[in-house]
Structure formats: structure tokens, C-alpha cells
Design a protein around this motif. Sequence first.
Motif, PDB file in Angstrom:
ATOM      1  N   CYS A 125       5.953  19.874  -0.085  1.00  0.00           N
ATOM      2  CA  CYS A 125       6.204  18.680  -0.362  1.00  0.00           C
ATOM      3  C   CYS A 125       6.117  19.061  -1.911  1.00  0.00           C
ATOM      4  N   GLN A 126       6.292  19.918  -2.297  1.00  0.00           N
ATOM      5  CA  GLN A 126       6.487  20.254  -3.949  1.00  0.00           C
ATOM      6  C   GLN A 126       7.593  20.780  -4.449  1.00  0.00           C
ATOM      7  N   LEU A 185       5.717  12.370   1.596  1.00  0.00           N
ATOM      8  CA  LEU A 185       5.703  13.275   2.081  1.00  0.00           C
ATOM      9  C   LEU A 185       4.561  13.967   1.174  1.00  0.00           C
ATOM     10  N   ASP A 186       3.750  13.044   0.400  1.00  0.00           N
ATOM     11  CA  ASP A 186       2.133  13.669  -0.743  1.00  0.00           C
ATOM     12  C   ASP A 186       1.440  12.723  -0.458  1.00  0.00           C
ATOM     13  N   GLY A 187       1.774  12.452   1.295  1.00  0.00           N
ATOM     14  CA  GLY A 187      -0.190  11.864   1.767  1.00  0.00           C
ATOM     15  C   GLY A 187      -0.904  10.644   1.250  1.00  0.00           C
ATOM     16  N   ASP A 188       0.043   9.788   0.097  1.00  0.00           N
ATOM     17  CA  ASP A 188      -0.072   8.486  -0.687  1.00  0.00           C
ATOM     18  C   ASP A 188      -0.273   6.963  -0.357  1.00  0.00           C
ATOM     19  N   ARG A 216      10.092   8.868  -4.803  1.00  0.00           N
ATOM     20  CA  ARG A 216       8.931   7.303  -4.671  1.00  0.00           C
ATOM     21  C   ARG A 216       9.665   6.384  -4.841  1.00  0.00           C
ATOM     22  N   GLN A 217       8.912   5.309  -4.288  1.00  0.00           N
ATOM     23  CA  GLN A 217       9.879   4.273  -4.551  1.00  0.00           C
ATOM     24  C   GLN A 217       9.899   3.153  -5.451  1.00  0.00           C
ATOM     25  N   ASP A 218       9.443   3.774  -6.594  1.00  0.00           N
ATOM     26  CA  ASP A 218       8.823   3.117  -8.099  1.00  0.00           C
ATOM     27  C   ASP A 218      10.176   4.276  -8.554  1.00  0.00           C
ATOM     28  N   ARG A 257       0.251  19.142   6.325  1.00  0.00           N
ATOM     29  CA  ARG A 257       0.901  18.825   4.998  1.00  0.00           C
ATOM     30  C   ARG A 257       2.390  18.845   5.569  1.00  0.00           C
ATOM     31  N   PRO A 258       3.454  17.645   5.568  1.00  0.00           N
ATOM     32  CA  PRO A 258       4.889  18.371   5.755  1.00  0.00           C
ATOM     33  C   PRO A 258       5.715  18.655   5.632  1.00  0.00           C
TER      34      PRO A 258
END
Length: 484
Positions: A89-90, A22-25, A41-43, A72-73
Motif C-alpha cells: 500500500c506504499q 489501501l491504508d486501512g483508514d 485519497r478521497q481528498d 494488508r492489501p
Amino acid sequence: MTTKPLFSTGGFISAPPVLADLDGDGQPELVVPSDGLYAWRQDGRSLRGFPFFAANAFASRPAVADLNGDGRPEIIIGCDDDRVYCLDCQGRLLPGWPQPTDGDVYSSPTVVDLDGDGRLEVVVGSDDGRVYAWTADGKLLPGWPAVTGGFVAASPVVTDLDNDGRPEVIVGSWDGRVYVWRPDGSLLPGWPQPTGHFVWATAAVADLDGDGRPEVTAVSDRVYVWRSDGRPLPGWPQPLGSFGVAAPVVADLDADGWPELVAAADRLYAWRANGQPMPGFPADLGAFLWATPLVADLDRDGRSEILAGGWDGILRLVRPDGSPTGFFRAGGPIFAPPVAVGSGSELLVAAWDGRVYRIRPNEFSRALPQAADWPTRRLNCQLDLPPSTPVFTEVDGPLSVRAVLLYRRMGEKTEHPVPLVVHQGHRVGLLPPFPAGTQGEIRVCDGPGEPVAAGRFRVVGSPGDILRRVRLALRRRWRWTWGL
């Protein structure tokens, strides 16, 4: 075995999670529909702007796509507050959204260029009996919504069914029909096609008989297969022992180069394209299978396994011969299909305990675990129900696969139908959660005429239940109350 959950929500999870960056990282986030829409997030940290709360829970699978073409998605999802949402995405609403319907949106949106203008549209069904098609800014396409005669809980399948270069929209309705519409909202010749009962399950479209043309498969009281012009494929329909909710799956189960059809209901079913059962099927796994099965080669032996989640909270790993070979127990009933991560080295399992579990194929137990506990009541003249919790309601007596439970709260004029399914040898209807103090009537019908069973219900609660309702309402209305 039950492993430690990966993430937890504050409500039930009825639809599968979605992995998307979602955030393009470059790393996918986990998007989960529940009492709110979560994005982790994965963390383990929540993405900024999430969870997003609406006026009710989300039971629709989110779609992630660049809807407005900004690079952007966006997240598009239906809600039980009768609306369809589109978020960036926010967690911010896009202009023109949410869009209202006149019923719950259990159906999952399909994002596709329906009219061939090079831009994406949103196609989704609603419990108001309509199928909608909106542009990216929330405007209805000409000819839409299309109208059916019952709830549309199934998700639309959009594909070029008749090979004319234009996509069609395929969806089933609780009026017992499967519809196919052109992009302008007109019906394709030969459709709709009738079934014997509600159609809740999303259809499957695939070339079953190898003639180079796709067929449409739908699940109701039986499994139906039609050619693109609405003619039934020889050997179909095939009976089920219970009304089916799970979507059918077309896959090469035995690695012979030909597709088979897998369906889940009171048992796990598998047929060849001509309607002949596969050896070892139907397989009785001991629970009603609401979730759509996942078919994948998890052990890399060249043959597919089937993952089937049950109302008892147990995910079963089943060989191509119908024999279970592994088990995983979640903390609540499993309504959402399992999700394979990457090549299938990990699986995500979401359950009604509000948790998302991560499990590897080699972590399945070989022994059948104890089923997850869940409120169950046998229908009698007076039914006392716990507050704010769905209840499995058992009905005695011989009933057909078309039997339904109907409930009506005091003050309501309309009865709400609930399909009766076979779970652990009983006919069971799933009553939705009611707040404390709710009273109403229940009856069971098996065709026209007098009901075969009837009773009343009341929801017994405490001051603590009322406090929990207030906290939930505050959490949905004001995000700063998240810590309450």
C-alpha cells in the motif's frame, strides 16, 4: 455535457479504476492504471509511494487483495513492459516481484486460491501467448504457464465450471480459441473451442438457460455460448457486425426473472438465452463500443439500464428497449468500463484524455453532445502520423468482420495484427503510439491471399516531441523528476 474531472493522470486510461481501502483508514482510495499506477485519497492527495512508474504504461485493471496473508492489501497489475507487479500500500514491490513474461500484459490479474492450499495465487495472461499462475512470492505453480497459439489479452475467469469442487481457468486467445484448464494446467475435456477470429474479450460464466449449470460466453466475430463440456448452447453463436472487444454481460435486463446476454461492438446487442434478440436490439449508437457495458438499475424503477462508452468519447445511458435516454461526454475515447460507486448513486468514467470523471445518473444530458476529437487518418499510400499518440486509421472498401490491419516498423521482421472494427460507418484499426521519426509499412488483409490495401507510414515530430519523450523517460526512472 462534460463535467470537471475528479482526477487526472499523465497518460491514457484503458482499464477501469478500482476503489479499495489501501491504508486501512476505513475510506476507499481510487487506484487508476495509466502512464503510471496512481492511488488517490478521497481528498485528492496521492497515497504515499504513488504514482508508481514502470518501464511502460499500465493497461491492465489492478487487482487488490491480501496476497501474502499479512492482513494488508496488495495491488497486483500487469504492465506493457512485459511484467506483472505486486505492490504494497506504499508502492513498494513485494519480494519475488515483478515477474517477467515475454509480451505485454494487457490481461487483468485474477487473485484466487487455485490449488486449494488455502493461499492465494495470481493468474494472468500475456501477449507471449501464455497464461501464468504464480504463488504470492512469485513462484510458478506446477503445470503453468499454459500455452496458447496467440496473444492473451483477455483476463482469466476462474470458477468451478464442471462442479467437481475445484476451480478451472477460462481464457480466450488471439489464436481464435477459448481454453479451459484445470488447476494443474491440464485441459478440461471438450476444450479448447474454436471461434472465427481473435478472442480479445474476457469470457462471461453464468447459468443462461436455468438448468443449474454454468455456460461460457465468449465474443469474437460472433458471440458464442458453450456448455461446460464444450457443446454449444442451442441458438448460438450469434453474429456481430464487427469484431468485438468488450466482455459480454449476463443480466436480467427486462426484470422477467430470466437472464439476458448483452454485448457491445459496432452496435449494442442483447439476446435472450435462446439467441433471440431482445426487442429494440441491436441498437445503433453511432460509435464503436470497446468498453464493456455496465448493466444496473440506476433510476430504481426495477429495470436495468445499460451504460455503454464509445470511441467517440460519449457514454450513453440506454433503456432496456435499446433507446438512449442520456449522454455524457468525456474528453477522449472511452475504453474502460464505467464503475458504479456504492449502490450506483455515482459513476466513475475513465477516458483516454487521462482523466477520471465522476457523474451522477441525474446529470446525464438529454441531447447528444459533440464527439471528442481524436487523431484520425485514412489509409493511403503514405500516412503521416502524429508522434506518441494512438491514431484511428480508416480503411476503405467492403471488408468482412475478420479483416485485419498489419503494421511493421522498419527493421522489424514480424508484423503486428490490429483488428478492424466498425466505427461511424468505417472500418477502423487503432495504431499504437510511435515516437517521432518512426517509419514502417501497413497492409490490410481480409483472409488468405494478396492484401486488399497497403501503404507506408511515418511519424512526423518536432524538437518539442523529443523533449516530451525525455521528460517521460526521466519521470518513469526517477520519481523526484515528477515536477518536470
